[in-house]
Design a protein around this motif. Structure first.
Motif, mmCIF file in Angstrom:
data_model
loop_
_atom_site.group_PDB
_atom_site.id
_atom_site.type_symbol
_atom_site.label_atom_id
_atom_site.label_comp_id
_atom_site.label_asym_id
_atom_site.label_seq_id
_atom_site.Cartn_x
_atom_site.Cartn_y
_atom_site.Cartn_z
ATOM 1 N N ASP A 157 -3.607 1.472 12.242
ATOM 2 C CA ASP A 157 -3.715 1.451 10.787
ATOM 3 C C ASP A 157 -4.038 0.075 10.211
ATOM 4 N N THR B 258 2.962 -1.818 2.180
ATOM 5 C CA THR B 258 2.169 -0.648 1.798
ATOM 6 C C THR B 258 2.052 0.345 2.952
ATOM 7 N N LEU B 259 1.966 -0.161 4.182
ATOM 8 C CA LEU B 259 1.891 0.734 5.329
ATOM 9 C C LEU B 259 3.182 1.544 5.486
ATOM 10 N N GLN C 107 2.718 4.574 3.567
ATOM 11 C CA GLN C 107 1.744 5.433 4.239
ATOM 12 C C GLN C 107 2.419 6.247 5.340
ATOM 13 N N TRP C 108 3.200 5.576 6.188
ATOM 14 C CA TRP C 108 3.883 6.277 7.284
ATOM 15 C C TRP C 108 4.909 7.269 6.750
ATOM 16 N N ASP D 142 2.435 10.109 5.614
ATOM 17 C CA ASP D 142 1.396 10.566 6.535
ATOM 18 C C ASP D 142 2.042 11.167 7.792
#
Length: 290
Positions: free
Chosen positions: A23, A117-118, A121-122, A125
């Motif tokens: 990612d 921010t990731l 996402q995780w 997602d």
């Protein structure tokens, strides 16, 4: 039988090591993010989530692991930013040069931004139910944001030139450190769709564990060594930080630590009474303070 803390840590480490690169689309940024993420943390926060899931009869699969490890991304971002010259200006973290010392303040800032921010996402997602993901995002946003961890950091900066009383210091620590640990435990209840009553007990255990964690960290800054802690010690007094030993002395801080641990144990017992399940898996986390 709850998975041991060491086994949970290995699962978390393996997932982070195998997944992060998928990612991140810039080599130096990846190196900077990976450097701090894989620097050898205890992984207590995602481990608390996974242990809670297991004790509530949930199963650890890739989706649960992804949601749980998102918290380690966010926690690592907070450490990178906390170490920056504009904040604590630390040059050692987990026994290694801090991120900005190795990659520069600009790249370190971006690495923290990327991890933050990731994390969200995780958290979304994956194949967990949409209602679960929504609740997790809301809870983590509150825990990490301007009414949670960030507010605690702001209070910490503001308080450097003020003398906080015990009530104010406890409130600061509940935000700065306790909020994410409270979320870590609560997330296990959200993932397993627990009713509000159980989630409240989980949140209370996490909050009291988090308070104990910060008091213990304050004590170790006075009593431990740089080699053992992996970061510089005796900094808090020099920087006029508000700490439990600074306010109450060593013995007073130890009493406050024991009080927080005892309250967490009561929460643990209430969880067992409310659910009819064993929460002995938390003992391995409480052993951290011995």
């Amino acid at each position: 039988m709850v998975t041991s803390l060491s086994a949970l840590k290995k699962q978390i480490d393996d997932y982070l090591a195998q997944t992060l690169a998928m990612d991140v689309d810039q080599p130096i940024l990846y190196n900077s993010m990976q450097y701090s993420l894989m620097a050898g943390g205890k992984r207590l926060r995602p481990a608390l989530t996974l242990a809670t899931v297991e004790m509530l009869d949930g199963k650890i699969n890739d989706d649960v692991l992804r949601a749980a490890t998102s918290l380690e991304l966010l926690h690592t971002y907070s450490l990178i930013h906390d170490d920056l010259p504009a904040m604590d200006n630390d040059d050692l973290r987990r026994g290694k040069p801090t991120n900005h010392c190795k990659f520069g303040a600009g790249m370190a800032t971006l690495a923290g931004d990327g991890l933050l921010t990731l994390a969200f996402q995780w958290l979304t997602d994956n194949h967990l139910p949409a209602t679960v993901k929504s609740k997790l995002v809301l809870a983590l946003s509150k825990a990490a944001g301007p009414a949670g961890m960030v507010a605690g950091q702001a209070r910490d900066i503001e308080g450097e030139h003020q003398h906080l009383d015990l009530k104010q210091l406890r409130y600061l620590h509940r935000q700065k450190t306790g909020a994410l640990l409270k979320y870590a435990v609560l997330a296990g209840g959200i993932i397993t769709n627990q009713p509000d009553e159980i989630c409240q007990h989980l949140a209370s255990f996490g909050a009291n564990f988090g308070l104990a964690f910060q008091i213990y960290d304050d004590l170790m800054d006075v009593l431990s060594t740089t080699e053992k802690m992996g970061k510089k010690v005796h900094k808090d007094a020099g920087e006029q930080k508000n700490t439990y030993p600074g306010l109450l002395g060593i013995e007073g801080a130890k009493k406050q630590l024991q009080c927080a641990v005892d309250t967490a144990i009561k929460d643990q017992q209430q969880l067992e009474q409310a659910t009819g399940k064993s929460f002995a898996g938390y003992n391995q986390f409480l052993a951290y303070f011995k």
